[in-house]
Design an enzyme around this catalytic site. Structure first.
Site, mmCIF file in Angstrom:
data_model
loop_
_atom_site.group_PDB
_atom_site.id
_atom_site.type_symbol
_atom_site.label_atom_id
_atom_site.label_comp_id
_atom_site.label_asym_id
_atom_site.label_seq_id
_atom_site.Cartn_x
_atom_site.Cartn_y
_atom_site.Cartn_z
ATOM 1 N N ARG A 230 0.856 -1.191 0.000
ATOM 2 C CA ARG A 230 0.000 0.000 0.000
ATOM 3 C C ARG A 230 0.889 1.238 0.000
ATOM 4 O O ARG A 230 1.949 1.259 0.632
ATOM 5 C CB ARG A 230 -0.904 0.035 1.236
ATOM 6 C CG ARG A 230 -2.153 -0.786 1.116
ATOM 7 C CD ARG A 230 -3.164 -0.219 0.104
ATOM 8 N NE ARG A 230 -4.369 -1.015 0.040
ATOM 9 C CZ ARG A 230 -4.578 -2.028 -0.809
ATOM 10 N NH1 ARG A 230 -3.672 -2.358 -1.697
ATOM 11 N NH2 ARG A 230 -5.719 -2.700 -0.809
ATOM 12 N N HIS A 278 -1.264 0.707 -9.679
ATOM 13 C CA HIS A 278 -1.992 -0.225 -8.790
ATOM 14 C C HIS A 278 -2.631 -1.360 -9.614
ATOM 15 O O HIS A 278 -3.848 -1.575 -9.573
ATOM 16 C CB HIS A 278 -3.065 0.498 -7.969
ATOM 17 C CG HIS A 278 -3.527 -0.299 -6.775
ATOM 18 N ND1 HIS A 278 -3.842 0.254 -5.565
ATOM 19 C CD2 HIS A 278 -3.729 -1.637 -6.606
ATOM 20 C CE1 HIS A 278 -4.221 -0.682 -4.710
ATOM 21 N NE2 HIS A 278 -4.161 -1.854 -5.333
HETATM 22 P P1 NDP Z 1 -2.312 -11.267 4.491
HETATM 23 O O1 NDP Z 1 -3.229 -10.713 5.521
HETATM 24 O O2 NDP Z 1 -2.470 -12.701 4.098
HETATM 25 O O3 NDP Z 1 -0.801 -11.069 4.958
HETATM 26 C C1 NDP Z 1 -0.336 -9.932 5.597
HETATM 27 C C2 NDP Z 1 1.085 -10.214 6.080
HETATM 28 O O4 NDP Z 1 1.643 -9.008 6.618
HETATM 29 C C3 NDP Z 1 1.139 -11.265 7.186
HETATM 30 O O5 NDP Z 1 2.251 -12.099 6.993
HETATM 31 C C4 NDP Z 1 1.336 -10.412 8.445
HETATM 32 O O6 NDP Z 1 2.035 -11.079 9.494
HETATM 33 C C5 NDP Z 1 2.189 -9.288 7.903
HETATM 34 N N1 NDP Z 1 2.116 -8.114 8.749
HETATM 35 C C6 NDP Z 1 1.032 -7.341 9.037
HETATM 36 N N2 NDP Z 1 1.363 -6.349 9.872
HETATM 37 C C7 NDP Z 1 2.683 -6.486 10.132
HETATM 38 C C8 NDP Z 1 3.609 -5.785 10.935
HETATM 39 N N3 NDP Z 1 3.252 -4.712 11.649
HETATM 40 N N4 NDP Z 1 4.897 -6.222 10.972
HETATM 41 C C9 NDP Z 1 5.269 -7.312 10.278
HETATM 42 N N5 NDP Z 1 4.440 -8.026 9.478
HETATM 43 C C10 NDP Z 1 3.164 -7.621 9.409
HETATM 44 O O7 NDP Z 1 -2.450 -10.319 3.211
HETATM 45 P P2 NDP Z 1 -2.197 -10.664 1.679
HETATM 46 O O8 NDP Z 1 -0.893 -11.348 1.563
HETATM 47 O O9 NDP Z 1 -3.385 -11.319 1.097
HETATM 48 O O10 NDP Z 1 -2.124 -9.191 1.065
HETATM 49 C C11 NDP Z 1 -1.175 -8.288 1.556
HETATM 50 C C12 NDP Z 1 -1.455 -6.895 1.034
HETATM 51 O O11 NDP Z 1 -1.139 -6.807 -0.343
HETATM 52 C C13 NDP Z 1 -2.918 -6.425 1.098
HETATM 53 O O12 NDP Z 1 -3.287 -6.026 2.385
HETATM 54 C C14 NDP Z 1 -2.899 -5.276 0.113
HETATM 55 O O13 NDP Z 1 -2.539 -4.088 0.799
HETATM 56 C C15 NDP Z 1 -1.790 -5.659 -0.861
HETATM 57 N N6 NDP Z 1 -2.343 -5.972 -2.180
HETATM 58 C C16 NDP Z 1 -1.989 -5.172 -3.231
HETATM 59 C C17 NDP Z 1 -2.457 -5.438 -4.486
HETATM 60 C C18 NDP Z 1 -1.995 -4.631 -5.640
HETATM 61 O O14 NDP Z 1 -2.537 -4.800 -6.737
HETATM 62 N N7 NDP Z 1 -1.003 -3.774 -5.475
HETATM 63 C C19 NDP Z 1 -3.363 -6.553 -4.735
HETATM 64 C C20 NDP Z 1 -3.639 -7.359 -3.586
HETATM 65 C C21 NDP Z 1 -3.142 -7.062 -2.349
HETATM 66 P P3 NDP Z 1 1.432 -12.388 10.203
HETATM 67 O O15 NDP Z 1 1.504 -13.479 9.132
HETATM 68 O O16 NDP Z 1 2.334 -12.648 11.327
HETATM 69 O O17 NDP Z 1 0.016 -12.054 10.563
HETATM 70 C C1 OXD Z 2 -5.789 -4.822 -3.261
HETATM 71 C C2 OXD Z 2 -6.370 -5.626 -4.285
HETATM 72 O O1 OXD Z 2 -6.034 -5.068 -2.092
HETATM 73 O O2 OXD Z 2 -6.425 -5.169 -5.435
HETATM 74 O O3 OXD Z 2 -5.051 -3.899 -3.631
HETATM 75 O O4 OXD Z 2 -6.762 -6.767 -4.003
#
Ligand code: NDP
Ligand code: OXD
Length: 315
Positions: A230, A278
């Protein structure tokens, strides 16, 4: 029962057509002008919903994010506290993200921008290259997306580490966990990838101090960052000053604090920045509607919802 799409920035007719195709029995309504009687609406799916819309739905049972991230839903101060929120976790979306991450790691690894520039200027410069085993990739966020990218990059031959809140156990992928291990994770990382969710803890995490802690001994001659998590995670002025000062070699950015990125942002024309709008992982309407319909049916049968968001954690 009716289902509502709240999609101010997406082509809503594409999504209604997809939902009608995969779940013709669901009564689909559209915010703001095809809502019908709002008391019928029990489920909604949203991307960037304006504040106050959800609270105006008196019989809403579940809010569904049409993306993996839920930050735009959670930021509504009027969001009712008791309604469960679910997010997308789907192999199609994950696969698209992995393609993006692998593409951009390889682009920096193989110095493709330099080769493109040489081609434009008709320069035959066959500079020395290095092996994948020599470039250490570090992935912040080892959830659904980060884990899949880590495994695919490991399989190509990159030494991969992940950083998350809790420790992970994946063969051939080093795991760092929590704030105490952040600096050690950065110190062994040549290419830093962010796949973190936007939460108060991750805001501004890619800043000048973080960049200065990255390894400077990698084969590219400086560290690289790739942010597809993000935009709020990156301090854009710090990235530009680090690039200009030579502390950062290059950046690939898919997400921005303000989207679309403002036309006067220096990131557009910075020679060391690769910018994408994005689009790292696009949500495919039919795939995601089938997933949403499945979750609605599960909820109607009284079963547990898939991919429930923990509101306290913020993801
Ligand atoms: P998940 O919820 O599966 O994973 C999030 C990960 O981040 C987990 O491993 C979590 O740790 C870790 N995390 C969260 N907070 C912290 C912190 N403070 N310190 C260290 N690690 C942290 O999400 P997804 O993998 O499904 O997606 C991740 C992100 O990707 C989404 O939230 C979105 O913002 C972004 N995204 C972007 C897209 C794009 O097109 N650019 C498309 C899709 C997603 P733990 O495992 O220990 O809980
Ligand atoms: C996001 C998505 O979270 O596109 O950015 O899934």
């Amino acid at each position: 029962m009716a289902f509502l799409f709240i999609l101010p920035t997406w082509p809503v007719d594409v999504w209604t057509a997809a939902m009608k195709k995969v779940a013709p029995d669901i009564d689909v309504r559209v915010w703001p002008d095809r809502m019908g009687n709002v008391t019928d609406i029990e489920y909604c799916a949203a991307w960037l919903p304006p504040p106050d819309v959800v609270k105006s739905l008196p019989n809403l049972k579940v809010i569904m994010s049409l993306g993996a991230g839920v930050d735009a839903i959670l930021k509504d101060p009027t969001l009712p506290a008791s309604i469960p929120i679910v997010r997308v976790n789907d192999p199609d979306l994950t696969g698209r993200m992995t393609e993006y991450v692998v593409l951009h790691v390889l682009m920096h690894h193989r110095q493709q921008r330099r080769i493109d520039e040489n081609q434009k200027r008709k320069i035959w410069d066959s500079f020395p290259t290095h092996a994948a085993k020599d470039l250490r990739v570090g992935i912040m966020g080892m959830g659904v997306m980060g884990m899949d990218s880590a495994i695919k990059l490991r399989d190509i031959g990159f030494p991969v580490a992940g950083w998350s809140r809790s420790r992970k156990s994946v063969a051939g992928v080093e795991s760092f966990a929590g704030a105490d291990e952040f600096d050690a994770f950065l110190a062994r990382t040549d290419v830093l990838v962010s796949l973190l969710p936007a939460t108060p803890d991750t805001d501004g995490i890619i800043n000048r101090a973080t960049i200065r802690k990255l390894s400077r001994t990698g084969p590219l001659g400086g560290p690289v960052i790739i942010n597809a998590g993000r935009g709020r995670q990156q301090v854009e002025a710090d990235i530009i000053s680090a690039l200009d000062a030579g502390e950062l070699l290059a950046a690939t950015l898919d997400v921005f604090a303000t989207e679309p990125l403002q036309l006067d942002s220096p990131l557009w024309s910075h020679p060391k920045v690769t910018l994408t709008p994005h689009c790292a992982a696009d949500s495919d309407p039919e795939t995601i509607c089938a997933y949403v319909a499945g979750n609605i049916r599960r909820h109607q049968r009284g079963e547990k919802l898939d991919n429930l968001v923990d509101r306290n954690r913020g993801y």
